[in-house]
Design an enzyme around this catalytic site. Structure first.
Site, PDB file in Angstrom:
ATOM      1  N   ASP A 201       0.851  -1.193   0.000  1.00 37.17           N
ATOM      2  CA  ASP A 201       0.000   0.000   0.000  1.00 37.17           C
ATOM      3  C   ASP A 201       0.885   1.240   0.000  1.00 37.17           C
ATOM      4  O   ASP A 201       0.725   2.144   0.815  1.00 37.17           O
ATOM      5  CB  ASP A 201      -0.917  -0.023   1.226  1.00 37.17           C
ATOM      6  N   ASP A 217       3.293   1.526   7.972  1.00 38.21           N
ATOM      7  CA  ASP A 217       2.065   0.769   7.727  1.00 38.21           C
ATOM      8  C   ASP A 217       2.236  -0.343   6.688  1.00 38.21           C
ATOM      9  O   ASP A 217       1.853  -0.207   5.526  1.00 38.21           O
ATOM     10  CB  ASP A 217       0.926   1.699   7.309  1.00 38.21           C
TER      11      ASP A 217
END
Length: 328
Positions: A201, A217
């Site tokens: 991502d 993340d």
């Protein structure tokens, strides 16, 4: 516990404080919630004035083995001097459990927002992505999935079919646009790409800038083609995207070889993300945080726009992919 019906309403501040206290951490500040809909993430300061982030994972999204693979990848990256936010170990364990909630503690890493239109910063990100993928190629995830049509398109299509959120008068047109988009992606999708472990991502919001990039993340880390970690950084018109991609690839190839044939996967991957993101919102609708933060999902205008977006993306897939200058 049903994943789609789960909410974090039982995760009270006292529960969080108790979970941290069990690991020897005494919170000396309030718990500041950070922007995360999928999990619950809080920043705090301990009694020694050290800043941390605690992340409580949404139950049943990832198994313990899958979360541990994410942690192991992050720790390998740190060992290879790639700047990522990696979990802190307590008695050798990075994945902790309290009252049925899996959680992990990370050092709080500050920084400015990555400037996606800054070529110097883009070059640095490309260089570190090359290093990240150098580590990613050492082994594959065993428990975490590989990017593919079933997870990103076929399963969401089944969800759309049964969805009550889609206004009945617009559903047929929306499903038709979805089917056309799936057909267009399928026609251009390739299964012969080299698979490696990815950030998964890697967009500008998951990169901080502190005299260099800091990647955060890894929750969506999975196996897939290298281009998945590059294409979301591109912005602007085709000429700007071409210059950005060439900058990234040139820096990337200082550490990792890049197969330029994967550029043809950019628009299929974009389409897959559009469909997958919408399905994610619908799967999480029972969580009160989602109707509160995405109220437009119940409006007709939203579904008209989504239908138009899917139709437009299907047309884009009929066009030639982004072309690099001949030197590539």
């Amino acid at each position: 516990m049903n994943n789609s019906a789960f909410t974090f309403q039982t995760l009270h501040p006292d529960t969080i404080m108790d979970a941290l206290f069990e690991q020897g951490i005494r919170v000396d500040s309030g718990l500041t919630p950070l922007n995360s809909y999928e999990n619950r993430v809080y920043q705090f300061q301990d009694e020694d004035r050290r800043r941390f982030v605690v992340k409580f994972y949404r139950p049943e999204r990832w198994t313990a083995d899958q979360i541990l693979e994410e942690h192991q990848f992050a720790l390998q990256l740190v060992n290879d001097e790639v700047p990522v936010a990696a979990p802190v170990a307590f008695n050798g364990q990075t994945l902790l459990n309290h009252q049925g909630f899996y959680f992990a503690v990370f050092p709080s890493v500050g920084g400015r927002q990555f400037e996606a239109d800054n070529i110097d910063q883009m070059e640095a990100v490309g260089r570190y992505l090359g290093r990240m993928h150098q580590t990613g190629r050492k082994q594959l995830f065993i428990h975490r999935p590989t990017i593919g049509l079933n997870e990103y398109l076929i399963e969401p299509r089944k969800l759309f079919e049964d969805a009550t959120l889609i206004p009945s008068g617009l559903k047929a047109a929306f499903l038709k646009a979805t089917d056309e988009l799936i057909a267009a992606v399928t026609a251009h999708w390739r299964e012969d790409f080299t698979v490696l472990r990815l950030h998964g991502d890697c967009h500008a919001g998951n990169i901080l800038w502190r005299d260099g990039p800091m990647f955060v993340d890894l929750d969506d880390a999975r196996n897939g083609p290298a281009i998945q970690d590059l294409w979301m950084l591109l912005n602007g018109d085709k000429a700007e995207q071409r210059m950005q991609l060439e900058t990234i690839i040139e820096a990337y190839e200082e550490f990792s070889e890049f197969d330029t044939a994967e550029i043809g996967l950019i628009e299929p991957l974009r389409a897959m993300r559009l469909v997958y993101y919408l399905a994610w919102l619908m799967r999480r609708w029972a969580d009160p945080a989602f109707p509160k933060n995405f109220p437009w999902l119940t409006g007709e205008d939203y579904w008209l726009r989504q239908t138009a977006t899917f139709i437009e993306q299907a047309k884009v897939l009929q066009e030639p992919p982004l072309q690099l200058t001949p030197m590539y």
